[in-house]
Write an enzyme that holds these catalytic residues in place. Structure first.
Site, PDB file in Angstrom:
ATOM      1  CB  THR A  18      -0.911   0.006   1.254  1.00 44.52           C
ATOM      2  OG1 THR A  18      -1.662  -1.209   1.245  1.00 44.52           O
ATOM      3  CG2 THR A  18      -1.869   1.167   1.211  1.00 44.52           C
ATOM      4  CB  VAL A  19       3.075   2.775   2.548  1.00 40.08           C
ATOM      5  CG1 VAL A  19       3.880   4.064   2.659  1.00 40.08           C
ATOM      6  CG2 VAL A  19       1.947   2.772   3.587  1.00 40.08           C
ATOM      7  CE  LYS A 111       2.913   0.908  14.830  1.00 43.82           C
ATOM      8  NZ  LYS A 111       2.698   0.558  13.419  1.00 43.82           N
ATOM      9  CD  GLU A 136       6.999  13.760   9.752  1.00 41.05           C
ATOM     10  OE1 GLU A 136       7.787  14.701   9.814  1.00 41.05           O
ATOM     11  OE2 GLU A 136       6.240  13.462  10.681  1.00 41.05           O
ATOM     12  CB  ILE A 143       0.124  14.301  11.776  1.00 42.62           C
ATOM     13  CG1 ILE A 143      -1.369  13.970  11.668  1.00 42.62           C
ATOM     14  CG2 ILE A 143       0.346  15.555  12.598  1.00 42.62           C
ATOM     15  CD1 ILE A 143      -2.028  13.677  13.007  1.00 42.62           C
ATOM     16  N   GLY A 194     -12.686  -3.382   7.364  1.00 41.89           N
ATOM     17  CA  GLY A 194     -11.251  -3.474   7.093  1.00 41.89           C
ATOM     18  C   GLY A 194     -10.413  -2.526   7.932  1.00 41.89           C
ATOM     19  CG  ASP A 208      -0.419   1.204  16.338  1.00 42.05           C
ATOM     20  OD1 ASP A 208       0.443   0.963  15.474  1.00 42.05           O
ATOM     21  OD2 ASP A 208      -1.098   2.249  16.355  1.00 42.05           O
ATOM     22  CE  LYS A 212       1.258   4.394  15.097  1.00 47.74           C
ATOM     23  NZ  LYS A 212      -0.160   4.354  14.696  1.00 47.74           N
ATOM     24  N   GLY A 311      -3.202   5.267   5.920  1.00 46.13           N
ATOM     25  CA  GLY A 311      -3.699   5.350   4.549  1.00 46.13           C
ATOM     26  C   GLY A 311      -2.555   5.473   3.566  1.00 46.13           C
TER      27      GLY A 311
END
Lengths: 429, 429
Positions: A18-19, A111, A136, A143, A194, A208, A212, A311
């Site tokens: 995806t990324v 991360k 980042e 963000i 999903g 998670d 972070k 996303g």
């Protein structure tokens, strides 16, 4: 006088998912000309994927070779920048460490890798000062909180950083808030859409966020936080009743990662937990899958940063920002400073405790006694009209006290014959 | 491979007022050791003020000389960085231009200077590529929006940037919202509290925001906006009735600077005006003197950045961030890119018009006729029960139409015998 020296980047990309696909599209298609125009000479010449024959949801240019052997990138001396978007820790660690050792710049969104191997990565980077290292996309996808923490608080002193850093759980909590739904139902809905995994543990139990907030604590306080030691409470204990009580308090409930100094600034507390947040706080305004980070500091007081936490394109955009900064010779040192901290898990705050009981005479009096015995001063007691005498919820909020005191208070209550279980405890923001 | 080369900064500071004092305190006292520790070698050796004998509200170290002659700094070859915090345009221009010509880095908080002389400054910087130029404090004091726009949207395409960029008017509008107060009363209160100037024109008529949105449009779109041509509507026409109608729309009213592309991305609209903002927007959540900037873009969708827009230490913090980035050899090119734009003042949007009239038969029918004649499609009509038949307010909101159409509609209404004045017109967010 010093000027930034651009450096053409020949990139080896690990991960075509995806990324990775988003990064490829931005660098090689949508913004290719723009990047060239601003002096960012960027080319992705190899993509390493597990299965080279698998169809991809992005088109790969003729100048890019798809490979499956890590060495095809790591041992290629013409590649001077590795972008690691594989996820996972074991293989990603091999790739990132080897890339640094070979003097290649590294951009990663990982991360978990960062949180687990921070000291080793810092040590390796010290041995390879020629390597730029950027991440980042590792926290709050779209963000730019890493850039902000790396660059905008040199003259300041941060006292607290906290925020919503997991879109899945925020989606679920927003549903519980707006629809009065119960935890199990919103989890099923999040899975159907999903948003949540079949095994949702990493999200709903806060793991998670644990990684972070450890990274943000590094940036905000210089602290190397042993991730596994970060107290972590998830959202699976929350019920629709908690949102009703929160509403009575003109508040809502959010899963927050928090890193904050104690009153005299001598100790650092880092934890993950659901928190009762007043509706007037910008944190309450982050609904759906949105993320937000709030920074409190001596000079600036409060700033907040909100946007999508995940996303394809939001995350890819952060990766590309890192790539471009390196290509333009404007990379920032990845970790602004280091400081040894004493960690304080027994922090001071105001708390919300939800007590579930069978109705009986004298419960409030007994709760008052137990609060006093545990050094807990009660701020307010909230109760709805009783509908089912066998199953009564009420809430006790506290004046400022230590976490250990309120936990001991909850344990005492759990021993009472009228208590149905150990009360749920959360911080108030 | 390129690495940032730190450069010790010997600073000449112009301005010993609120922000100047804050910068001095941070660099020379509160964070002096920290800055040295992260490799930012920063010394303020001269401060230029109008009156050297005036008492200051910060203590000045023995290594710093207070001077009143600009030349004492500009002609001092040992000073390699000028920090301009004098404000105003005429003298500040002389100082900044001369500093650049002499190869000194410049940090400024002067939005008016930047907005008015942007092309000249860019030209001068082209002739002096050795000079770093930074201005984080010029827009939204404590919010690092300049850094974010300079560094985090390389791979993206911004379609709109808007926000609250003036604390004085936001304080006033928040009071009007929360207390139902009228404009004149909140202005008096803001003046009594020192938020508003005796002559409040620059704030309440939006001129302050005009300069700021022009700068943000430069960063977001590469546009050199002729500031004087930016359509600018202030808040002095707003009444408590507008906040009542906004509440009926589950909205509030904010003074926004906006720069946005039209639908096909070919034209840029830049304007300042009060806007009806839904309460669910993060912009509505910025109350009191707070500022917020919201960026819409192709990849990231929506991110927002909020914090204090003014004040000694928030603004000084942004100045110090600029200084430190230069000292560490990590300054960013001040203007990421340039692009010629066609400006469109006649933008398309949905609008709010408040009509004040004497009650009479057939007004709504006539309003409908005038809307149709002007190509305006009515979305809703809002009216409170009539209390004073000689002074009736009602609101017409429109479907998307061009600004010129709704303005023509308002002008037509003003000509009706029942109309008390030209209707107030605002955008809907």
């Amino acid at each position: 006088m010093s000027q930034a020296t651009p450096e053409p980047l020949n990139i080896g990309l690990f991960g075509g998912g995806t990324v990775g696909g988003g990064v490829y599209e931005i660098c090689e298609e949508s913004n290719k000309d723009f990047l060239a125009g601003i002096g960012a000479d960027v080319k992705i010449s190899k993509i390493c994927v597990r299965d080279t024959s698998k169809a991809r949801d992005f088109s790969i240019g003729a100048h890019t070779t798809v490979v499956s052997d890590y060495k095809a990138i790591l041992e290629d001396d013409s590649i001077n920048c590795v972008v690691e978007l594989m996820g996972g820790v074991t293989n990603a660690k091999d790739v990132v460490f080897e890339a640094i050792k070979r003097g290649k710049h590294v951009v990663t969104a990982n991360k978990a890798l960062l949180a687990q191997y921070l000291p080793e990565i810092q040590e390796l980077l010290k041995q390879h000062p020629e390597v730029h290292f950027a991440y980042e996309a590792a926290v709050c996808g779209g963000i730019p909180i890493i850039n902000v923490l790396q660059n905008d608080f040199f003259g300041d002193k941060i006292s607290k950083i906290c925020g919503i850093m997991n879109g899945t759980t925020n989606f679920m909590l927003s549903k519980m808030e707006s629809e009065g739904a119960d935890y199990d139902d919103v989890l099923k809905e999040a899975q159907a859409l999903g948003y949540a995994e079949a095994d949702p543990t990493a999200d709903v139990e806060g793991l998670d966020v644990q990684a972070k907030i450890a990274l943000l604590a590094k940036l905000a306080f210089g602290a190397t936080v042993p991730v596994d030691t970060v107290p972590c409470q998830g959202i699976s204990q929350l019920s629709s009743a908690d949102f009703e009580f929160a509403r009575m308090m003109r508040s809502t409930i959010k899963l927050l990662g928090t890193a904050m100094l104690n009153a005299d600034g001598s100790k650092l507390s880092v934890f993950v937990s659901p928190v009762v947040v007043p509706l007037t706080s910008p944190i309450a305004g982050a609904r759906g899958a949105g993320n937000i980070v709030v920074v409190n500091s001596r000079n600036v007081d409060t700033t907040s940063y909100s946007g999508p936490g995940a996303g394809r394109f939001p995350t890819a955009n952060s990766v590309v920002s890192d790539i471009v900064r390196i290509a333009r010779g404007m990379a920032t040192p990845p970790f602004p400073y280091d400081k040894d901290w004493t960690f304080e898990t027994d922090f001071t705050g105001e708390f919300y405790t939800r007590i579930t009981c069978k109705d009986a005479l004298g419960i409030i009096k007994r709760v008052g006694e137990l609060a006093e015995e545990n050094g807990v001063s009660i701020h307010a007691i909230l109760q709805n009209p009783i509908e089912d005498r066998d199953n009564v919820d009420f809430v006790v909020t506290t004046e400022p006290c230590r976490l250990s005191q309120v936990e001991s208070f909850c344990s005492s209550i759990a021993k009472e014959r009228w208590a149905k279980n150990k009360p749920l405890c959360m911080s108030l923001l």
